[in-house]
Design a protein around this motif. Structure first.
Motif, PDB file in Angstrom:
ATOM      1  N   SER A   7     -37.677  38.806  27.248  1.00  0.00           N
ATOM      2  CA  SER A   7     -36.661  37.415  26.983  1.00  0.00           C
ATOM      3  C   SER A   7     -37.574  36.261  26.757  1.00  0.00           C
ATOM      4  N   THR A   8     -36.773  35.293  26.592  1.00  0.00           N
ATOM      5  CA  THR A   8     -37.400  33.993  26.576  1.00  0.00           C
ATOM      6  C   THR A   8     -37.898  33.512  27.914  1.00  0.00           C
ATOM      7  N   THR A   9     -38.972  32.639  28.136  1.00  0.00           N
ATOM      8  CA  THR A   9     -39.223  32.256  29.302  1.00  0.00           C
ATOM      9  C   THR A   9     -38.688  31.091  29.897  1.00  0.00           C
ATOM     10  N   VAL A  10     -38.584  30.873  31.278  1.00  0.00           N
ATOM     11  CA  VAL A  10     -37.698  29.734  31.876  1.00  0.00           C
ATOM     12  C   VAL A  10     -38.520  28.500  31.605  1.00  0.00           C
ATOM     13  N   TYR A  11     -39.520  28.443  31.172  1.00  0.00           N
ATOM     14  CA  TYR A  11     -40.299  27.244  30.453  1.00  0.00           C
ATOM     15  C   TYR A  11     -39.668  26.933  29.204  1.00  0.00           C
ATOM     16  N   ASP A  12     -39.397  27.834  28.292  1.00  0.00           N
ATOM     17  CA  ASP A  12     -38.621  27.679  26.961  1.00  0.00           C
ATOM     18  C   ASP A  12     -37.314  27.067  27.539  1.00  0.00           C
ATOM     19  N   THR A  13     -36.867  27.511  28.541  1.00  0.00           N
ATOM     20  CA  THR A  13     -35.321  27.141  28.650  1.00  0.00           C
ATOM     21  C   THR A  13     -35.401  25.534  28.871  1.00  0.00           C
ATOM     22  N   ILE A  14     -36.119  24.871  29.290  1.00  0.00           N
ATOM     23  CA  ILE A  14     -36.412  23.724  29.744  1.00  0.00           C
ATOM     24  C   ILE A  14     -36.768  22.807  28.526  1.00  0.00           C
ATOM     25  N   ARG A  15     -37.684  23.183  27.511  1.00  0.00           N
ATOM     26  CA  ARG A  15     -38.102  22.795  26.335  1.00  0.00           C
ATOM     27  C   ARG A  15     -36.787  22.823  25.558  1.00  0.00           C
ATOM     28  N   GLY A  16     -35.838  23.714  25.422  1.00  0.00           N
ATOM     29  CA  GLY A  16     -34.619  23.723  24.555  1.00  0.00           C
ATOM     30  C   GLY A  16     -33.989  22.782  25.143  1.00  0.00           C
ATOM     31  N   LEU A  17     -33.972  22.513  26.500  1.00  0.00           N
ATOM     32  CA  LEU A  17     -32.794  21.410  26.950  1.00  0.00           C
ATOM     33  C   LEU A  17     -33.219  20.042  26.284  1.00  0.00           C
ATOM     34  N   GLY A  18     -34.575  19.919  26.155  1.00  0.00           N
ATOM     35  CA  GLY A  18     -35.020  18.534  25.580  1.00  0.00           C
ATOM     36  C   GLY A  18     -34.825  18.378  24.151  1.00  0.00           C
ATOM     37  N   GLN A  19     -34.456  19.537  23.243  1.00  0.00           N
ATOM     38  CA  GLN A  19     -34.226  19.641  22.066  1.00  0.00           C
ATOM     39  C   GLN A  19     -32.641  19.800  21.626  1.00  0.00           C
ATOM     40  N   ARG A  20     -31.859  19.948  22.599  1.00  0.00           N
ATOM     41  CA  ARG A  20     -30.605  20.334  22.563  1.00  0.00           C
ATOM     42  C   ARG A  20     -29.823  19.205  21.806  1.00  0.00           C
ATOM     43  N   HIS A  21     -29.939  17.949  21.522  1.00  0.00           N
ATOM     44  CA  HIS A  21     -29.299  17.026  20.819  1.00  0.00           C
ATOM     45  C   HIS A  21     -30.239  16.332  19.730  1.00  0.00           C
ATOM     46  N   ASP A  22     -31.170  17.210  19.564  1.00  0.00           N
ATOM     47  CA  ASP A  22     -32.404  16.690  18.581  1.00  0.00           C
ATOM     48  C   ASP A  22     -32.108  17.433  17.209  1.00  0.00           C
ATOM     49  N   VAL A  23     -31.311  16.967  16.376  1.00  0.00           N
ATOM     50  CA  VAL A  23     -30.977  17.738  15.078  1.00  0.00           C
ATOM     51  C   VAL A  23     -30.577  19.153  15.164  1.00  0.00           C
TER      52      VAL A  23
END
Length: 346
Positions: A123-139
């Motif tokens: 599955s995705t890593t928890v680090y990737d979860t935080i990266r995804g948070l930073g891209q949530r409203h980025d296009v």
């Protein structure tokens, strides 16, 4: 009469068991038509060319096409068992995204309760979860999100999914959450990653901020070929009339590979109940590499618009422009993507 009562009791028991467990088929098909233009000395057969093509969503759309199965069983006492099997596909060709992995997206089994959740598998890593948070409203966290390409300027980007991984996710306590991953490379003759990752964060309905860390090694025949440490701080805030997200990310690598300093920001603006626009910018710089050619920088921006046809179907259009420069500041690549498409969830 006795036989009838037994049959009714059996039917009721079966109905109760079915009510306590469920399996769901879900998926997404995302296809677009557009163009990818690569000017300069970029790698691969597409360098210096403009290619008009149909894209799967993972290459030129909102999201990777996929299908999967997920299920949950209520074990009683607040304890639940669940699984998820997800296969990524190239919908434009009707083929698996990765021909060597049927369930490339996820293959996991979990136990959850008041203690949180323990997950085993891929599955995705928890680090990737935080990266995804930073891209949530980025296009729309899509192929048009510039940071996804800008942060890949060199070949030492992080691995978003780990095999043979055990994860623990804490229960949310007053808005605070946390998670930890550990994975082991079982294939000693290959370059599979292993390591550990951590995340901590705090969220409310409108606000979410998190810190992620990933320590990743790649070995070949038990010799470490790469050792990268990634740290990201990301946040998002929904103001109602618009929403912002962004992150700062650093990579600490081997001396020959250098270190990365990266940041991105994005904004999403709902125009009405159907139309939404979004834009974002990203920058990355690699420095301190003893192998000078690994140094350099990249920056880019993206923009997009979606139109909601229904709860499950959206039309969209997007554009992304990314520029790469080498260690002496000379542009080595300029990549431009634009596409229009449709995404349907089921």
């Amino acid at each position: 009469m006795k036989k009838t009562l037994i049959a009714i009791a059996a039917a009721l028991a079966a109905g109760t068991a079915m009510a306590q467990s469920s399996v769901t088929i879900y998926g997404r098909v995302d296809l677009s038509i557009g163009s990818l233009k690569d000017n300069g000395t970029g790698a691969g057969n597409n360098k210096g060319k403009t290619i008009n093509q149909m894209f799967d969503g993972g290459e030129g759309g909102l999201t990777q096409s996929r299908w999967g199965l997920r299920g949950v069983e209520d074990l009683g006492g607040g304890l639940k068992a669940s699984f998820q099997l997800e296969s990524h596909i190239n919908a434009d060709k009707g083929e698996l995204k990765d021909k060597d992995r049927f369930f490339r997206g996820e293959s996991s089994l979990s136990l959850s309760g008041g203690f949180g959740q323990v997950k085993l598998g891929r599955s995705t890593t928890v680090y990737d979860t935080i990266r995804g948070l930073g891209q949530r409203h980025d296009v729309f966290d899509s192929s048009f999100t510039a940071s996804k390409e800008v942060f890949k300027r060199n070949k030492y980007d992080y691995t978003s999914r780990w095999d043979n991984k055990i994860s623990y996710y804490s229960p949310e306590m007053g808005g605070f959450y946390a998670g930890i991953d550990h994975a082991v490379n079982e294939k000693t003759g290959t370059n599979e990653p292993d390591g550990y990752a951590l995340m901590v964060g705090y969220r409310t309905k409108e606000f979410n901020i998190g810190l992620g860390y990933q320590n990743e090694k790649r070995r070949t025949n038990n010799v470490v070929q790469r050792h990268d440490k990634y740290t990201v701080v990301a946040a998002m805030y929904d103001f109602g009339s618009f929403a912002l997200s962004g992150m700062i990310n650093v990579r600490d690598g081997l001396a020959t590979h250098g270190d990365d300093e990266e940041y991105s920001i994005g904004v999403t603006v709902p125009l009405d109940k159907n139309w939404t626009i979004s834009a974002g910018y990203a920058s990355s710089k690699t420095k301190k590499a003893t192998t000078a050619t690994n140094n350099g920088k990249a920056e880019g921006f993206g923009m997009g618009v979606t139109y909601t046809l229904s709860k499950r179907t959206r039309l969209y259009a997007g554009y992304r422009d990314v520029e790469y420069k080498n260690n002496v500041g000379i542009k080595e690549r300029d990549e431009r993507l634009y596409a229009v498409g449709v995404r349907h969830d089921f």
